[in-house]
Design a protein around this motif. Structure first.
Motif, PDB file in Angstrom:
ATOM      1  N   LYS A   1       0.840  -1.194   0.000  1.00  0.00           N
ATOM      2  CA  LYS A   1       0.000   0.000   0.000  1.00  0.00           C
ATOM      3  C   LYS A   1       0.879   1.250   0.000  1.00  0.00           C
ATOM      4  O   LYS A   1       1.957   1.257   0.574  1.00  0.00           O
ATOM      5  N   ARG A   2       0.386   2.294  -0.618  1.00  0.00           N
ATOM      6  CA  ARG A   2       1.048   3.593  -0.593  1.00  0.00           C
ATOM      7  C   ARG A   2       0.206   4.512   0.281  1.00  0.00           C
ATOM      8  O   ARG A   2      -0.987   4.684   0.050  1.00  0.00           O
ATOM      9  N   TYR A   3       0.843   5.087   1.289  1.00  0.00           N
ATOM     10  CA  TYR A   3       0.136   5.971   2.202  1.00  0.00           C
ATOM     11  C   TYR A   3       0.562   7.409   1.946  1.00  0.00           C
ATOM     12  O   TYR A   3       1.741   7.682   1.714  1.00  0.00           O
ATOM     13  N   PRO A   4      -0.372   8.350   2.023  1.00  0.00           N
ATOM     14  CA  PRO A   4      -0.016   9.760   1.847  1.00  0.00           C
ATOM     15  C   PRO A   4       0.856  10.247   3.012  1.00  0.00           C
ATOM     16  O   PRO A   4       0.819   9.695   4.110  1.00  0.00           O
TER      17      PRO A   4
ATOM     18  N   THR B   1      -1.044  -1.418   9.028  1.00  0.00           N
ATOM     19  CA  THR B   1       0.276  -1.299   8.410  1.00  0.00           C
ATOM     20  C   THR B   1       1.263  -2.122   9.227  1.00  0.00           C
ATOM     21  O   THR B   1       0.889  -2.700  10.245  1.00  0.00           O
ATOM     22  N   THR B   2       2.499  -2.174   8.816  1.00  0.00           N
ATOM     23  CA  THR B   2       3.486  -2.969   9.547  1.00  0.00           C
ATOM     24  C   THR B   2       4.235  -2.096  10.550  1.00  0.00           C
ATOM     25  O   THR B   2       4.343  -0.878  10.371  1.00  0.00           O
ATOM     26  N   THR B   3       4.756  -2.739  11.588  1.00  0.00           N
ATOM     27  CA  THR B   3       5.559  -1.999  12.568  1.00  0.00           C
ATOM     28  C   THR B   3       6.838  -1.492  11.915  1.00  0.00           C
ATOM     29  O   THR B   3       7.320  -0.412  12.255  1.00  0.00           O
ATOM     30  N   HIS B   4       7.354  -2.264  10.971  1.00  0.00           N
ATOM     31  CA  HIS B   4       8.571  -1.845  10.257  1.00  0.00           C
ATOM     32  C   HIS B   4       8.341  -0.506   9.543  1.00  0.00           C
ATOM     33  O   HIS B   4       9.175   0.406   9.616  1.00  0.00           O
ATOM     34  N   SER B   5       7.204  -0.395   8.860  1.00  0.00           N
ATOM     35  CA  SER B   5       6.886   0.861   8.166  1.00  0.00           C
ATOM     36  C   SER B   5       6.739   2.006   9.161  1.00  0.00           C
ATOM     37  O   SER B   5       7.240   3.107   8.935  1.00  0.00           O
TER      38      SER B   5
END
Length: 92
Positions: free
Chosen positions: A4-7, A34-38
């Motif tokens: 996914k691309r988040y703004p 979302t992931t914790t890594h992100s």
């Protein structure tokens, strides 16, 4: 699997939930799907510069306060030493 691309605004708000509101990274990541890594990467990118300067100012003001207090206490100690010597040499 497509990522996914988040703004950018979404990322900043997610970081605020961790840094300002005190939620855990895992909790925010799960809630926002979302992931914790992100989220850790976003915190590194968007979160660090905002908290560092205020900590530096707090430390600098605390350091100045402590130096001032040390100067005052040292002067008081010196006055008491002189008074003790005076009264030791001049008993009433």
């Amino acid at each position: 699997m497509k990522s996914k691309r988040y703004p950018e605004e979404f990322k900043r708000e997610a970081v605020k939930q961790v840094t300002e509101r005190g939620y855990s990274v895992a909790e925010v990541a799960q809630r926002l799907d979302t992931t914790t890594h992100s989220l850790y990467a976003w915190i590194k990118k968007y979160g660090e510069p905002h908290s560092q300067p205020s900590e530096d100012l707090d430390l600098a003001s605390e350091n100045a306060r402590l130096k001032s207090e040390l100067r005052r206490i040292t002067e008081e100690r010196d006055i008491l030493k002189k008074a003790a010597r005076y009264f030791a040499n001049n008993p009433e």
